[in-house]
Design a protein around this motif. Structure first.
Motif, mmCIF file in Angstrom:
data_model
loop_
_atom_site.group_PDB
_atom_site.id
_atom_site.type_symbol
_atom_site.label_atom_id
_atom_site.label_comp_id
_atom_site.label_asym_id
_atom_site.label_seq_id
_atom_site.Cartn_x
_atom_site.Cartn_y
_atom_site.Cartn_z
ATOM 1 N N SER A 95 -21.070 34.314 -38.071
ATOM 2 C CA SER A 95 -20.781 32.893 -37.927
ATOM 3 C C SER A 95 -19.774 32.624 -36.812
ATOM 4 C CB SER A 95 -20.238 32.337 -39.249
ATOM 5 O OG SER A 95 -19.083 33.032 -39.646
ATOM 6 N N LEU A 96 -19.010 33.652 -36.413
ATOM 7 C CA LEU A 96 -18.056 33.468 -35.329
ATOM 8 C C LEU A 96 -18.764 33.091 -34.037
ATOM 9 C CD1 LEU A 96 -17.917 36.190 -33.190
ATOM 10 C CD2 LEU A 96 -17.479 37.221 -35.393
ATOM 11 N N LEU A 97 -20.074 33.404 -33.934
ATOM 12 C CA LEU A 97 -20.827 33.067 -32.726
ATOM 13 C C LEU A 97 -21.401 31.661 -32.781
ATOM 14 C CD1 LEU A 97 -22.767 36.420 -32.306
ATOM 15 C CD2 LEU A 97 -20.582 35.760 -31.314
ATOM 16 N N ALA A 98 -21.328 31.026 -33.941
ATOM 17 C CA ALA A 98 -21.943 29.708 -34.107
ATOM 18 C C ALA A 98 -20.973 28.621 -33.679
ATOM 19 C CB ALA A 98 -22.365 29.509 -35.558
ATOM 20 N N PHE A 99 -20.508 28.725 -32.429
ATOM 21 C CA PHE A 99 -19.578 27.722 -31.932
ATOM 22 C C PHE A 99 -20.306 26.382 -31.817
ATOM 23 C CE2 PHE A 99 -21.617 28.325 -27.881
ATOM 24 C CZ PHE A 99 -21.909 29.666 -27.875
ATOM 25 N N PRO A 100 -19.574 25.279 -31.900
ATOM 26 C CA PRO A 100 -20.229 23.961 -31.984
ATOM 27 C C PRO A 100 -20.866 23.535 -30.660
ATOM 28 C CG PRO A 100 -17.856 23.705 -31.853
ATOM 29 C CD PRO A 100 -18.112 25.174 -31.966
ATOM 30 N N LEU A 101 -22.178 23.720 -30.561
ATOM 31 C CA LEU A 101 -22.886 23.341 -29.340
ATOM 32 C C LEU A 101 -23.865 22.190 -29.556
ATOM 33 C CD1 LEU A 101 -23.719 26.784 -27.715
ATOM 34 C CD2 LEU A 101 -22.131 25.080 -26.887
ATOM 35 N N LYS A 102 -23.990 21.706 -30.779
ATOM 36 C CA LYS A 102 -24.990 20.672 -31.050
ATOM 37 C C LYS A 102 -24.782 19.441 -30.183
ATOM 38 C CE LYS A 102 -26.204 21.957 -35.784
ATOM 39 N NZ LYS A 102 -26.237 21.535 -37.200
ATOM 40 N N HIS A 103 -23.549 18.973 -30.107
ATOM 41 C CA HIS A 103 -23.272 17.769 -29.312
ATOM 42 C C HIS A 103 -23.512 18.034 -27.828
ATOM 43 C CE1 HIS A 103 -21.880 15.567 -32.757
ATOM 44 N NE2 HIS A 103 -20.958 16.471 -33.024
ATOM 45 N N GLN A 104 -23.146 19.249 -27.376
ATOM 46 C CA GLN A 104 -23.351 19.574 -25.971
ATOM 47 C C GLN A 104 -24.824 19.678 -25.628
ATOM 48 O OE1 GLN A 104 -20.394 22.760 -26.703
ATOM 49 N NE2 GLN A 104 -19.899 22.503 -24.541
ATOM 50 N N LEU A 105 -25.616 20.231 -26.545
ATOM 51 C CA LEU A 105 -27.059 20.314 -26.299
ATOM 52 C C LEU A 105 -27.697 18.926 -26.288
ATOM 53 C CD1 LEU A 105 -28.178 23.423 -28.385
ATOM 54 C CD2 LEU A 105 -27.985 23.224 -25.913
ATOM 55 N N HIS A 106 -27.239 18.050 -27.184
ATOM 56 C CA HIS A 106 -27.750 16.673 -27.203
ATOM 57 C C HIS A 106 -27.382 15.972 -25.898
ATOM 58 C CE1 HIS A 106 -29.126 12.894 -28.779
ATOM 59 N NE2 HIS A 106 -27.947 12.338 -28.577
#
Length: 201
Positions: A174-185
């Motif tokens: 989970s340490l790799l699951a940095f928050p990219l959802k907003h950046q991808l959107h």
């Protein structure tokens, strides 16, 4: 456990020497034991000063280990000590024998490279992580975002599509699951506004 075994035997042996000798020996032993425990506690507490000190102590005692090296790298990244981060992560990647663990280290390195605006390096390192078995949303997203920052909109769109189809990082990583959802959107919206030509191709 050792003391629990030794002291009853010691006390039994002292019974034959008389009360004064027995009491004196017990008193001196307890004082020495108390001083030794206080000294040992002070030394151990010093290792828990902070995460860096603890991880470095662990590495000094056991030699290379994936978990303490990873923890040390994360601590340097979170405290923005990037020169030390890159030195440690490169050393860990050189010593790590397990390819999947090397992929985790590469993904972490790519994340930091992206956040420090080393976009081409982030692309290369994230691709290395993918080649090592981490074909997940996070790594494709890093490549897509880095390509866009370099003006490579066609490649950004290509990797964005792969990111949307790829699985999330595994829960144990989970340490790799940095928050990219907003950046991808954000990236998806920007690409829709632009003609998807790769200015670098």
């Amino acid at each position: 456990l050792g003391l629990a075994i030794i002291f009853p035997i010691l006390f039994e042996a002292l019974n034959s020497l008389g009360d004064w000798i027995k009491n004196t020996a017990i008193s001196v032993s307890l004082v020495v034991l108390g001083i030794a425990m206080i000294a040992a506690t002070q030394i151990q507490v010093s290792y828990w000063k902070d995460g860096i000190t603890l991880c470095r102590h662990s590495l000094n005692v056991t030699g290379y280990g994936f978990n303490p090296m990873l923890s040390l790298s994360l601590t340097y990244a979170r405290t923005e000590r990037f020169d030390e981060f890159f030195a440690v992560i490169d050393s860990a990647m050189a010593m790590e024998k397990n390819s999947f663990n090397r992929g985790i280290l590469a993904a972490l390195k790519a994340n930091v490279q992206y956040n420090t605006r080393k976009y081409q390096a982030a692309i290369d390192t994230a691709q290395n992580a993918i080649d090592l078995g981490l074909s997940n949303k996070a790594n494709y997203a890093l490549i897509a975002l880095s390509c866009y920052q370099l003006g490579q909109t066609a490649k950004a769109a290509q990797y964005l599509a792969q990111a949307k189809l790829s699985p999330e990082p595994q829960s144990q990583n989970s340490l790799l699951a940095f928050p990219l959802k907003h950046q991808l959107h954000w990236l998806e919206l920007r690409l829709k506004e632009e003609v998807p030509l790769d200015r670098k191709s």
